[in-house]
Design an enzyme around this catalytic site. Sequence first.
Site, PDB file in Angstrom:
ATOM      1  N   LEU A 166       0.810  -1.211   0.000  1.00 36.90           N
ATOM      2  CA  LEU A 166       0.000   0.000   0.000  1.00 36.90           C
ATOM      3  C   LEU A 166       0.848   1.268   0.000  1.00 36.90           C
ATOM      4  CD1 LEU A 166      -2.742   1.367   0.096  1.00 36.90           C
ATOM      5  CD2 LEU A 166      -2.712   1.117   2.588  1.00 36.90           C
ATOM      6  N   HIS A 167       0.610   2.119  -0.998  1.00 43.73           N
ATOM      7  CA  HIS A 167       1.339   3.385  -1.088  1.00 43.73           C
ATOM      8  C   HIS A 167       0.577   4.375  -1.955  1.00 43.73           C
ATOM      9  CE1 HIS A 167       2.517   1.279  -4.775  1.00 43.73           C
ATOM     10  NE2 HIS A 167       2.891   2.443  -5.288  1.00 43.73           N
ATOM     11  N   PHE A 168       0.802   5.634  -1.667  1.00 45.54           N
ATOM     12  CA  PHE A 168       0.334   6.752  -2.479  1.00 45.54           C
ATOM     13  C   PHE A 168       1.567   7.480  -3.002  1.00 45.54           C
ATOM     14  CE2 PHE A 168      -2.857   5.829   0.677  1.00 45.54           C
ATOM     15  CZ  PHE A 168      -4.079   6.023   0.057  1.00 45.54           C
TER      16      PHE A 168
END
Length: 434
Positions: free
Chosen positions: A239-241
């Site tokens: 999970l990453h932005f």
Amino acid sequence: MLSIKRVPTVVSNYQKEEGGEVLGGGCGRNCLKSCCIQGARLPLYALKRVDKVAEKELPLLGCKEHCSVAFLDSLILGEWEERMQRGLFRYDVTACETKIIPGEYGFIAQLNEGRHLKKRPTEFRVDKVLQPFDETKFNFTKVGQEEVLFQLEASDNGEAQFSPNAPIDVENSPSFVAINVSPIEYGHVLLIPRIFECLPQRIDHASFFLALQMTVEAGNPYFRLGYNSLGAFATINHLHFQAYYLAMPFPIEKAPTKKITKLSDGVKVSKLLNYPVRGLVFEGGHTLESLANAVSEACICLQHNNVPYNVLISDCGRKIFLLPQCYAEKQALGEVSAELLETQVNPAVWEISGHMVLKRKKDYDEASEANAWRLLAEVSLSEERYEEVTALVFQAIASVDLSVKPQCAEEVDSVSSGTQPAMVAGSQQCLVLQ
């Protein structure tokens, strides 16, 4: 199984040249795993509590002279520039040619030949938006500590706080902000929520709220935050932005919108008009959390229905674009023209927003609004499929908000083409803990 071959983006210096796996065994590299993390310390920024995004108090053109720089904004840029001076990036992104393509929307073209040099295509599955986390693949616990800018969390007392040398509480799985070593633009960073939980690439309420809080507190309308789901050109299933600075408006931000409905918590939902990619726009809300919840509920719906999508948070968190897409699926099915495939452009959130990252000088020299439109039109769902998908989204939102009543009245909000966002905004207030 549907899959495509593409050159993976190298976001860390500890990714292997092929397949996105890690170099070496981990120990001795000052990584974030148990072999190296014990006793490590990093800066820590605690976000202040913001109940609602403030209205614009100054004309956009005049704000640059009157607004101070937000502390978080300064922290991101200061730490990023320090990593640039240390030579941690794969190339100098400030040397990349950039131009505004003539036309109504002003698509932005960048020639970035360094992002894919000496890389071999890797196979990526594109028919499953939800895939389990795989410890054997590259993930962000394998990056070097020198690539991490700071830890990020919500403040205990609601006030912004900064500690320049805080211990890493592995048990509570802090969120990290790290550099992207293959930057698209100045200040390109990664937000990795609850890093040690090793969450797969899927949005949840808490992680999206953190991303929105970060955008709001940075207080700079040129700082945009984006998200790519699996199947929509995310290549790392952790999970990453992503976020970066670009001192000009994105074409998608200038597109007109038509109001669809207003939720009971004040969130207005609109649809994009006269733009090559169909999508929804969320804004307003009685609280920041109500805006975050509406968008994350929509994202969760798309995930559960296996619809790839991208998200853009812009205008200091005031406006959020949700963009379902199908380009990778078309590519896997052989439905994309050879001419478009030869450009090697992967239309993720930045490209869909109008920032076209081009890898070949030929494509940069021949860039036109027609070419950009042609590519993005292939990204968009068909009108029929889009209506089916948005019906699912509104059904999901209605399950938590019984007031959802689509409105038929024409309400078109267009952004003036002459309006330029201010470069900086916000306040300097932050308690620095020694």
